[in-house]
Design a protein around this motif. Structure first.
Motif, PDB file in Angstrom:
ATOM      1  N   GLU A  92       0.839  -1.200   0.000  1.00 57.57           N
ATOM      2  CA  GLU A  92       0.000   0.000   0.000  1.00 57.57           C
ATOM      3  C   GLU A  92       0.877   1.254   0.000  1.00 57.57           C
ATOM      4  OE1 GLU A  92       0.055  -2.495   2.183  1.00 57.57           O
ATOM      5  OE2 GLU A  92      -1.920  -2.951   2.995  1.00 57.57           O
ATOM      6  N   ASP A  95       5.305   3.976   1.620  1.00 58.20           N
ATOM      7  CA  ASP A  95       5.222   4.198   3.071  1.00 58.20           C
ATOM      8  C   ASP A  95       4.955   2.890   3.808  1.00 58.20           C
ATOM      9  OD1 ASP A  95       5.606   6.891   2.668  1.00 58.20           O
ATOM     10  OD2 ASP A  95       3.637   7.508   3.411  1.00 58.20           O
ATOM     11  N   ALA A  96       3.945   2.158   3.355  1.00 56.97           N
ATOM     12  CA  ALA A  96       3.615   0.906   4.033  1.00 56.97           C
ATOM     13  C   ALA A  96       4.755  -0.099   3.883  1.00 56.97           C
ATOM     14  CB  ALA A  96       2.317   0.319   3.465  1.00 56.97           C
ATOM     15  N   ARG A 103      10.217  -3.574  10.027  1.00 58.55           N
ATOM     16  CA  ARG A 103       9.755  -4.629  10.936  1.00 58.55           C
ATOM     17  C   ARG A 103      10.378  -5.981  10.606  1.00 58.55           C
ATOM     18  NH1 ARG A 103       3.538  -6.732  10.925  1.00 58.55           N
ATOM     19  NH2 ARG A 103       3.881  -8.552  12.251  1.00 58.55           N
ATOM     20  N   TYR A 124      10.085   7.697  10.928  1.00 58.31           N
ATOM     21  CA  TYR A 124       8.887   7.357  11.725  1.00 58.31           C
ATOM     22  C   TYR A 124       8.784   5.848  11.925  1.00 58.31           C
ATOM     23  CZ  TYR A 124       3.710   6.773  12.133  1.00 58.31           C
ATOM     24  OH  TYR A 124       2.429   6.414  12.491  1.00 58.31           O
ATOM     25  N   HIS A 125       9.025   5.098  10.877  1.00 54.98           N
ATOM     26  CA  HIS A 125       8.930   3.646  10.996  1.00 54.98           C
ATOM     27  C   HIS A 125      10.079   3.078  11.845  1.00 54.98           C
ATOM     28  CE1 HIS A 125       5.487   3.198   8.461  1.00 54.98           C
ATOM     29  NE2 HIS A 125       6.076   3.672   7.387  1.00 54.98           N
ATOM     30  N   ARG A 232      -2.498   4.168  -3.758  1.00 57.17           N
ATOM     31  CA  ARG A 232      -1.685   3.434  -2.769  1.00 57.17           C
ATOM     32  C   ARG A 232      -1.174   2.118  -3.322  1.00 57.17           C
ATOM     33  NH1 ARG A 232       0.199   6.349  -1.954  1.00 57.17           N
ATOM     34  NH2 ARG A 232       1.118   5.876   0.023  1.00 57.17           N
ATOM     35  N   ARG A 250       2.785  -9.113   6.053  1.00 57.78           N
ATOM     36  CA  ARG A 250       2.036  -8.063   5.354  1.00 57.78           C
ATOM     37  C   ARG A 250       0.530  -8.242   5.526  1.00 57.78           C
ATOM     38  NH1 ARG A 250       0.320  -8.819  -0.288  1.00 57.78           N
ATOM     39  NH2 ARG A 250       0.361 -11.041  -0.799  1.00 57.78           N
ATOM     40  N   ASN A 251      -0.193  -7.204   5.163  1.00 63.17           N
ATOM     41  CA  ASN A 251      -1.652  -7.208   5.176  1.00 63.17           C
ATOM     42  C   ASN A 251      -2.088  -7.733   3.805  1.00 63.17           C
ATOM     43  OD1 ASN A 251      -4.357  -6.662   5.676  1.00 63.17           O
ATOM     44  ND2 ASN A 251      -4.145  -4.449   5.362  1.00 63.17           N
ATOM     45  N   LEU A 255      -4.457  -4.377  -0.685  1.00 61.72           N
ATOM     46  CA  LEU A 255      -4.464  -3.591  -1.923  1.00 61.72           C
ATOM     47  C   LEU A 255      -5.889  -3.439  -2.440  1.00 61.72           C
ATOM     48  CD1 LEU A 255      -1.454  -4.901  -4.022  1.00 61.72           C
ATOM     49  CD2 LEU A 255      -1.593  -2.825  -2.665  1.00 61.72           C
TER      50      LEU A 255
ATOM     51  N   TYR B 124      -2.766 -14.353  13.240  1.00 62.82           N
ATOM     52  CA  TYR B 124      -1.592 -14.009  12.424  1.00 62.82           C
ATOM     53  C   TYR B 124      -0.902 -12.766  12.979  1.00 62.82           C
ATOM     54  CZ  TYR B 124       0.515 -12.042   8.071  1.00 62.82           C
ATOM     55  OH  TYR B 124       1.331 -11.482   7.125  1.00 62.82           O
ATOM     56  N   ARG B 232     -11.103  -1.444   0.979  1.00 59.52           N
ATOM     57  CA  ARG B 232     -10.223  -1.463   2.160  1.00 59.52           C
ATOM     58  C   ARG B 232     -10.455  -0.266   3.063  1.00 59.52           C
ATOM     59  NH1 ARG B 232     -10.992  -4.865   2.797  1.00 59.52           N
ATOM     60  NH2 ARG B 232      -9.357  -5.565   4.161  1.00 59.52           N
ATOM     61  N   ASN B 251      -0.210   4.010   9.080  1.00 56.63           N
ATOM     62  CA  ASN B 251       0.234   4.470   7.766  1.00 56.63           C
ATOM     63  C   ASN B 251      -0.703   5.608   7.372  1.00 56.63           C
ATOM     64  OD1 ASN B 251       1.326   4.649   5.197  1.00 56.63           O
ATOM     65  ND2 ASN B 251       0.308   2.796   4.436  1.00 56.63           N
TER      66      ASN B 251
END
Lengths: 367, 367
Positions: A92, A95-96, A103, A124-125, A232, A250-251, A255, B124, B232, B251
């Motif tokens: 996304e 940034d994501a 992480r 920031y991350h 995104r 990941r999510n 998307l 998860y 989303r 995000n």
């Protein structure tokens, strides 16, 4: 804060600040509508008309989740870059993906190096996952590989962040310099090469990096040259082992479905991209001329924005920026000296440039 | 894995498995196109036509980032729920918000309780941030507050997950039971109340919870009743202090711009929502009748899907599911016994129900 709502330790130590306040929020706070939206390096020329058509055509499919593997778009990107699909991970926006990357590869407490004044969302991350962020200065308004490498070696950096072309200054590095940097990475360090603006450089100016090179991950996006910031969609080009790693965290269904269709159509219209590159180049020249007419010097840029040197310190540039904002022209500026002698103006259509040309003399005069 | 690509400790210990394989991937693997998409609890009746119009109309704005504060949508949601905007946090679907919530409130190693067979994506995220996940069994095909509370007390749980209505069984709890549960939460525990399917229950059947109640966060979505899974857009209703916490880690520019416009239009068409609820109820009855004709018993459901008891063990239900897949009907099933005696079928338009009616007898016969 009650007992139930206590934050986890890393989150508890984070400041409540955000990397960027959105232009809509700025306009609501000031009461001044934005007439020329030139502050987020969006592409005001817009995406390919084919992408807009594809978005609209896919609207009726919005009841379905997007394909979590983004098979069609990922395959098209792999073909475009001449790499296997296993070397492409979609997300996304950059940034994501930067958040996931930090992480995935950085343990809390590990050291990270970036440049003082470079992309705040990366910082920031790093903070968000408990990293120890170190910064080196820009050199001649460009990120400085020598300084990044030296600091990384000293502190045993796990991650090194470098954007090419650079944001917010618009500078860029010879491809040989980035290629040489890879050979000199300290042991255990991974280079995160943010190429959000790379589409504005000629392909031959970009470093030659094998997609399976384990020393680097490259970040690309549809938000800039492809004109789809609101969609995104970003992606990583990297070793298959790294790409597989994102699957762990990941999510997967993150998307947007119709954004995938739009990005696929945008990617298929390379003639439009070529037209955009020409318009962006012309707009850069126009911004430089507008600045020159008010006594501001344009820095060379390889991106879809231009840094204008306001000829003083950060306070002066801030006054110019505020003068523009009062006249409905939204721009941003670097956060630290000496970069903050500049304001950063995104390229855009003639109507927006006309507004800038009207507003800048007054903003400079009142600064 | 080279030295540069080594994963951080928590990520390194995670399995490479994903919670759900997408239907597109299943179809590509099997070579059997999906004719009836009834496996992801999407809303095949689609969103409000006004939402589709809004998506298409906003397509030409895709060059702009979405408003990171989602001011208009957030304000409309606050008005709809009768709470201040400070009690609403938007995110890229409930999936993304569950991830942020775990990260924000749970330290690695802390204990979390859910039900055996409940939403895998929550599990998860708990694993993904290093939590210690504990599971209690369903009771009579419903999540069991007593068991959740008891286990939470024993292990000192930081988070408790409860979905109402439940997925994958479709069962629901009396509102008084959830309200009473809050009063008995162990000290330091936070209830995550997943209400993805709450729009299918009459409002008076939902628990009365003050938005500032610090013991619970409620999760809602546009993916189910509003028919916009591909957009989303999910949101949390919770205490302002919790909502402010997400600002530290989310995000910010993650919400697709045109999805925000679509969701706003969908929210504004409550007449459409009422129509959807009627169609979903009729489709649930049709699924029950189709099941009955093949000797399968439908479980009561308050959601947009029905669990059909295949009258045997998980292996038998799996064979029924595979028989449906071979006939182009995509459904899913619970992952653990005794829930896995069922297959889970999403409601949908008559054409999809007709395909189900055609396919089920053969699938059952061959099972």
């Amino acid at each position: 804060m009650t007992n139930s709502l206590r934050f986890a330790p890393i989150a508890a130590d984070l400041p409540p600040t955000v990397p960027f306040t959105g232009p809509e929020t700025l306009a609501r706070r000031s009461g001044q509508p934005i007439l020329a939206r030139l502050g987020a390096n969006e592409n005001g020329f817009g995406p390919s008309p084919r992408a807009i058509e594809a978005l609209a055509a896919a609207a009726s499919e919005i009841w379905q989740y997007g394909d979590p593997d983004a098979h069609d778009l990922r395959s098209a990107l792999a073909a475009r870059h001449g790499v296997p699909t296993d070397n492409i991970m979609l997300g996304e926006g950059i940034d994501a993906l930067l958040g996931l990357t930090v992480r995935l590869f950085m343990a809390p407490g590990e050291a990270v190096v970036t440049s003082e004044g470079a992309y705040p969302t990366f910082n920031y991350h790093v903070a968000g996952f408990g990293g120890a962020l170190h910064k080196v200065p820009y050199r001649d308004d460009a990120e400085d590989p020598e300084a990044l490498l030296a600091r990384a070696g000293e502190i045993g950096a796990r991650l090194i962040y470098l954007a090419n072309p650079d944001n917010p200054m618009g500078s860029w590095l010879p491809r040989e310099q980035i290629e040489a940097m890879l050979d000199r990475l300290p042991s255990g360090a991974l280079l995160l090469l943010d190429e959000a603006y790379a589409d504005f450089l000629p392909p031959e100016a970009l470093p030659r990096i094998d997609a399976e090179d384990p020393r680097v991950l490259r970040f690309r996006t549809f938000s800039k040259a492809y004109g789809m910031a609101g969609a995104r969609i970003g992606y990583v080009i990297g070793a298959a082992a790294a790409v597989a790693g994102y699957e762990r965290i990941r999510n997967h269904f993150g998307l947007n479905r119709i954004a995938q269709a739009g990005a696929l159509a945008a990617l298929g219209d390379q003639a439009w991209l070529a037209e955009i590159l020409a318009r962006v180049a012309a707009s850069r020249a126009r911004i430089a001329a507008i600045g020159h007419a008010s006594g501001l010097q344009a820095l060379p840029s390889a991106a879809n924005f231009v840094a204008l040197d306001c000829g003083g310190d950060g306070a002066r540039a801030r006054r110019v920026l505020e003068g523009l904002a009062q006249r409905g022209v939204f721009v941003r500026m670097p956060g630290v000296a000496p970069l903050d002698r500049c304001i950063r103006i995104s390229t855009g259509p003639e109507a927006a440039m006309d507004l800038l040309a009207d507003a800048l003399p007054g903003a400079v005069a009142s600064a």
